[in-house]
Scaffold this active site. Structure first.
Site, PDB file in Angstrom:
ATOM      1  N   TYR A 112      39.445  46.632  39.962  1.00 39.80           N
ATOM      2  CA  TYR A 112      40.235  45.086  39.363  1.00 39.80           C
ATOM      3  C   TYR A 112      39.220  44.354  38.456  1.00 39.80           C
ATOM      4  O   TYR A 112      38.271  44.462  38.721  1.00 39.80           O
ATOM      5  CB  TYR A 112      40.507  43.989  41.377  1.00 39.80           C
ATOM      6  CG  TYR A 112      40.308  43.032  40.677  1.00 39.80           C
ATOM      7  CD1 TYR A 112      42.310  42.752  40.072  1.00 39.80           C
ATOM      8  CD2 TYR A 112      39.556  41.659  40.701  1.00 39.80           C
ATOM      9  CE1 TYR A 112      42.483  41.540  40.031  1.00 39.80           C
ATOM     10  CE2 TYR A 112      40.089  40.560  40.058  1.00 39.80           C
ATOM     11  CZ  TYR A 112      42.016  40.099  39.989  1.00 39.80           C
ATOM     12  OH  TYR A 112      42.075  39.115  40.184  1.00 39.80           O
ATOM     13  N   ASP A 158      32.427  46.839  33.537  1.00 39.50           N
ATOM     14  CA  ASP A 158      32.696  45.614  34.279  1.00 39.50           C
ATOM     15  C   ASP A 158      32.103  45.762  36.279  1.00 39.50           C
ATOM     16  O   ASP A 158      31.714  46.108  36.834  1.00 39.50           O
ATOM     17  CB  ASP A 158      34.183  46.104  35.090  1.00 39.50           C
ATOM     18  CG  ASP A 158      34.605  44.191  35.596  1.00 39.50           C
ATOM     19  OD1 ASP A 158      33.245  43.683  35.601  1.00 39.50           O
ATOM     20  OD2 ASP A 158      35.702  44.127  36.037  1.00 39.50           O
ATOM     21  N   LYS A 201      30.786  35.656  37.741  1.00 40.52           N
ATOM     22  CA  LYS A 201      30.618  34.391  38.271  1.00 40.52           C
ATOM     23  C   LYS A 201      28.802  34.144  39.432  1.00 40.52           C
ATOM     24  O   LYS A 201      28.297  33.730  38.722  1.00 40.52           O
ATOM     25  CB  LYS A 201      31.214  34.324  39.869  1.00 40.52           C
ATOM     26  CG  LYS A 201      31.377  36.418  40.427  1.00 40.52           C
ATOM     27  CD  LYS A 201      32.385  36.136  41.257  1.00 40.52           C
ATOM     28  CE  LYS A 201      33.107  36.911  41.481  1.00 40.52           C
ATOM     29  NZ  LYS A 201      34.466  37.529  41.923  1.00 40.52           N
TER      30      LYS A 201
HETATM   31  N1  HOZ Z   1      39.610  38.900  44.050  1.00 42.48           N
HETATM   32  C1  HOZ Z   1      38.429  38.226  44.579  1.00 42.48           C
HETATM   33  C2  HOZ Z   1      37.858  39.775  45.007  1.00 42.48           C
HETATM   34  N2  HOZ Z   1      37.689  40.918  44.477  1.00 42.48           N
HETATM   35  C3  HOZ Z   1      38.846  37.411  45.873  1.00 42.48           C
HETATM   36  C4  HOZ Z   1      38.482  35.645  44.937  1.00 42.48           C
HETATM   37  C5  HOZ Z   1      38.408  34.801  46.065  1.00 42.48           C
HETATM   38  O1  HOZ Z   1      38.897  34.221  46.750  1.00 42.48           O
HETATM   39  O2  HOZ Z   1      37.634  34.372  45.708  1.00 42.48           O
END
Ligand code: HOZ
Length: 433
Positions: free
Chosen positions: A142, A237, A265
């Site tokens: 992802y 990534d 982040k």
């Molecule tokens: N897609 C995020 C983790 N792989 C989750 C993000 C979230 O809900 O804060």
């Protein structure tokens, strides 16, 4: 009704699905998401005043635990000087210098506001550099919600059963080629069948978004070699792995040098930040140095830079953090494995450093189809049993867990005990929610 339940009911009338990011909705585990009020160190506190031991850590960035004092102080100091200028600042230069020192493959870096922005910009510059259109990604990886990546996507897209999102044009989808993770032969075939058309290969060097999946020996090296042979830009990534698996990320841990790296982040200490960077000859194409356009008023935001700088400086100056993170990961998973053995469950645990996943499958998990063989209903029961025992896990089988150094040995023992009990509850088939 709990306060979380009340808030969720109201949220569902105002926000699609009641949440601002799908996995949070607890859809795959059932029940009501907890609405979080605050967090400190290793603990989360919900709106009903319950305390939980944290194993998500904001999906990665809270490496030093929540509201780590030096980070908190840096933010307090920064807000006195206003919150956004839309103009260059000294802190952005300091951040760029720190990132390029800590991650040597990054010679130049551009700050953005999220990992999604970083990956979108990275493939644009790779396309600009190579004059090619196609992209290879791996099933179950992802890279945020940019159109090009919502093909065989992991994380929430996998959890919700929508790995190929509607709304992505056929043309975009046609430019995204996919291969199973850890399958070098499949990558070779794609490159041969799309000769001189592939601009970039993007991957999570250690996958966090189909659960934690490790590269098999030789896989990353093989992808690097193929990229060199075919003139393809290799993008790591490292939104989840950067500054977490080592000071220099997964690329330091595995000794592989990508051409570009995307970060997220973590470099904001939890504030909304992202970045992409790498070889100077590629990054020099980014506007205004070059013609590949990418911009943003909030890019390099002073508050986010202050939080990120405080965290990265700490990581840079305290290598013992990484020794401790590895030790925590080892201790937890050793305890989890003992729990599985006791319960007579031949399930799989993948772990590297402070990232790990307990997969409810007997198969070794090396790719998307292995991960999909998990018993997600069993995971849901296990998840709620852990929550009942005060341990907050990712509300999906297809996410990695992340620890922080705030997790003491006593807390690790509590988590191990909770795991043992929860496995037994899971087997009885009755969800505790
Ligand atoms: N897609 C995020 C983790 N792989 C989750 C993000 C979230 O809900 O804060």
């Amino acid at each position: 009704m709990t306060t979380s339940e009340q808030l969720f009911e109201k949220a569902k009338t105002l926000i699609p699905g009641g949440v601002n990011s799908p996995v949070r909705a607890f859809r795959s585990v059932g029940g009501t998401p907890l609405f979080i009020k605050s967090a400190k160190g290793p603990y989360l506190y919900d709106e009903d005043g319950r305390q939980y031991i944290e194993l998500i850590n904001s999906w990665g960035p809270m490496i030093l635990g929540h509201a780590f004092e030096p980070v908190e102080k840096a933010v307090r100091d920064a807000i006195q000087h206003s919150f956004s200028f839309g103009a260059p600042t000294r802190k952005e230069v300091e951040m760029a210098e720190l990132i390029t020192n800590m991650v040597p493959s990054i010679e130049q870096v551009r700050m953005v506001n999220s990992g999604t922005e970083a990956t979108m910009a990275a493939i644009r510059v790779a396309r600009g550099f190579t004059n090619r259109d196609k992209l290879i990604k791996f099933e179950g990886c992802y890279h945020g919600h940019g159109d090009s990546f919502l093909i065989a996507a992991g994380s929430g897209a996998m959890t919700m059963g929508i790995p190929d999102s509607p709304g992505v044009t056929k043309a975009t989808a046609a430019d995204t080629l996919t291969a199973p993770f850890n399958d070098l032969a499949a990558v070779e075939t794609l490159l041969a069948n799309n000769h001189n058309q592939v601009a970039a290969i993007i991957l999570e060097p250690v996958v966090g978004n189909m659960g934690c999946v490790l590269p098999e020996p030789g896989f990353l090296e093989g992808v690097r070699t193929l990229c060199d042979q075919h003139g393809v830009v290799l993008i790591f990534d490292e939104v989840m792995t950067g500054f977490r698996l080592a000071k220099g990320g997964a690329q330091e841990r595995f000794g592989i040098k990508p051409d570009l790296t995307t970060l997220g982040k973590i470099i904001g200490g939890g504030m909304p930040v992202g970045a992409y960077g790498g070889r100077a000859d590629i990054m020099q194409l980014v506007a205004p140095a070059g013609p590949v356009y990418q911009a943003g008023t909030l890019s390099g935001n002073p508050i986010a830079m202050s939080a990120g700088l405080a965290m990265l400086h700490h990581l840079n100056e305290h290598p013992e953090v990484y020794t401790r993170l590895d030790a925590i990961g080892e201790k937890l998973t050793t305890g989890f494995k003992a729990g599985l053995q006791k319960a007579g469950l031949p399930y799989t645990i993948n772990q590297l450093g402070s990232m790990f996943t307990l997969f409810m499958t007997e198969r070794p998990v090396a790719n998307f189809s292995d991960a999909k063989s998990c018993d997600v209903a069993a995971f849901g029961r296990y998840f709620h049993a852990m929550l009942e025992r005060g341990v907050y896990l990712a509300p999906s089988q297809f996410e990695s867990l992340f620890t922080s150094i705030a997790l003491t040995d006593d807390l690790i023992d509590q988590v191990i005990q909770a795991n043992e009990e929860s496995l037994l509850v899971m087997m009885t088939g009755s969800p505790e929610r």
